[in-house]
Design a protein around this motif. Structure first.
Motif, PDB file in Angstrom:
ATOM      1  N   THR A   1      -2.607 -16.995  45.024  1.00 44.18           N
ATOM      2  CA  THR A   1      -2.954 -17.500  43.696  1.00 44.18           C
ATOM      3  C   THR A   1      -3.427 -18.952  43.840  1.00 44.18           C
ATOM      4  OG1 THR A   1      -0.730 -18.300  43.322  1.00 44.18           O
ATOM      5  CG2 THR A   1      -1.207 -16.067  42.551  1.00 44.18           C
TER       6      THR A   1
ATOM      7  N   THR B   1     -12.913 -14.194  45.708  1.00 38.73           N
ATOM      8  CA  THR B   1     -12.061 -14.346  44.526  1.00 38.73           C
ATOM      9  C   THR B   1     -12.251 -13.146  43.607  1.00 38.73           C
ATOM     10  OG1 THR B   1     -13.808 -15.681  43.579  1.00 38.73           O
ATOM     11  CG2 THR B   1     -11.949 -16.874  44.484  1.00 38.73           C
ATOM     12  N   LYS B   2     -11.119 -12.704  43.094  1.00 40.35           N
ATOM     13  CA  LYS B   2     -11.154 -11.564  42.163  1.00 40.35           C
ATOM     14  C   LYS B   2     -10.008 -11.748  41.174  1.00 40.35           C
ATOM     15  CE  LYS B   2     -11.853  -6.599  42.226  1.00 40.35           C
ATOM     16  NZ  LYS B   2     -10.707  -5.859  41.733  1.00 40.35           N
ATOM     17  N   ASP B   3     -10.318 -11.604  39.917  1.00 40.14           N
ATOM     18  CA  ASP B   3      -9.351 -11.887  38.852  1.00 40.14           C
ATOM     19  C   ASP B   3      -8.750 -13.271  39.136  1.00 40.14           C
ATOM     20  OD1 ASP B   3     -10.003  -9.359  37.925  1.00 40.14           O
ATOM     21  OD2 ASP B   3      -8.448  -8.421  39.155  1.00 40.14           O
ATOM     22  N   ALA B   4      -7.423 -13.346  39.194  1.00 38.91           N
ATOM     23  CA  ALA B   4      -6.834 -14.679  39.436  1.00 38.91           C
ATOM     24  C   ALA B   4      -6.482 -14.864  40.908  1.00 38.91           C
ATOM     25  CB  ALA B   4      -5.612 -14.847  38.563  1.00 38.91           C
TER      26      ALA B   4
END
Ligand SMILES: C[S@@+](CC[C@H](N)C(=O)[O-])C[C@H]1O[C@@H](n2cnc3c(N)ncnc32)[C@H](O)[C@@H]1O
Length: 290
Positions: free
Chosen positions: A176, A194-197
């Protein structure tokens, strides 16, 4: 896990668990004997807080029962792992202590790459690597230093930790924002997707790093990994007592190649002139093998 402590389900939830001085003595000895982690009196509240959660999860009524279980209980090996998951402090990040890493890249890694030109092989150990940010950082630095030559080289990076939980996170290679707080944007773009958070370490970096659960107390298990050119053991020896620190330092000496270098945390120090000489640069926290 089937501990039979005649618990009344739910009662311990509401009760405040108090660790007596005698319980604390027993438990800190059990922990120390297994891991070298030493809880000073001033850290009793940490142990109380973190083990309190384990007691509630297990529905064990007091620390005395837990200490007995950890001494003779049939499932104590499993519980040791859960206990280490609970009591260890796993704070870390990518590119932690940038000045030290810059020193490493320019003053240690660059000459090592020249010295290993004939074998094109480097072995690096991140001992007590927590969730993996440190060994992946070392893989990124090695890629950056070798640039186009990286494909011709064999760079093996080993990340180890006593806690199974953190090793699982390390193997996932998924992080994260919090882990990225010291990472330059250009490095984020180049070495992560990067993907979503989430930030995922790119496969070419991941494949340079292997992880294993390893207790630094178990020097025989450690030595099975052979010799290394560089060892990073940062921010863990502060949790050990003098004796365990000494054993670790002797082990690192045995496990480094003759021109190998040991890096430690900025609040740690090694005073063993027979084994290691400190580099003088203030940002280094680096020790050359004697
Ligand atoms: C504060 S983290 C340091 C992580 C990383 N080296 C850094 O500096 O960012 C300390 C780690 O040491 C591990 N640890 C504590 N005792 C250990 C032992 N006896 N053997 C191996 N790892 C241990 C903990 O599980 C924890 O993940």
């Amino acid at each position: 896990m089937g501990i039979t402590t005649s618990p009344t389900k739910g009662t311990s939830e509401s009760k405040d668990l108090v660790m007596s001085d005698a319980d604390f003595e027993r438990l800190r000895k059990i922990i120390y004997d297994r891991s070298g982690i030493w809880f000073a009196e001033s850290k009793k509240y940490i142990l109380e807080n973190r083990l309190g959660r384990r007691l509630r999860e297990l529905d064990i009524e007091d620390y005395d029962q837990y200490a007995t279980f950890m001494t003779i209980g049939p499932y104590r090996e499993d519980e040791f792992q859960k206990m280490f998951n609970a009591i260890t402090i796993n704070e870390t990040s990518f590119f932690r202590n940038a000045p030290q890493l810059e020193f490493y890249e320019k003053q240690i890694l660059a000459p090592l790459i020249k010295a290993r030109e004939s074998t094109k092989s480097l072995r690096i150990w991140s001992a007590a690597c927590s969730t993996g940010e440190e060994p992946y950082t070392l893989a990124i630095i090695a890629r950056r230093s070798l640039a186009l030559r990286v494909k011709e080289w064999n760079v093996d990076i080993l990340g180890t930790d006593i806690s199974e939980r953190v090793i699982k996170t390390a193997e996932s290679g998924r992080y994260t924002n919090y882990s990225m707080r010291s990472t330059e944007e250009a490095d984020v773009q180049k070495y992560f997707t990067t993907k979503d958070a989430f930030y995922d370490v790119r496969p070419e970096v991941r494949e340079m790093v292997k992880f294993e659960k390893l207790n630094l107390k178990d020097s025989l298990a450690a030595q099975k990994h052979g010799k290394f050119d560089v060892i990073f053991c940062r921010n863990v020896m502060i949790y050990f007592d003098q004796k365990m620190r000494k054993e670790c330092i002797q082990m690192f000496h045995r496990m480094l190649n003759d021109d190998g270098v040991l890096f430690i945390g900025h609040s740690e120090v090694i005073n063993d002139a027979q084994l290691f000489t400190a580099r003088k640069e203030p940002e280094a926290f680096a020790y050359e093998r004697v």
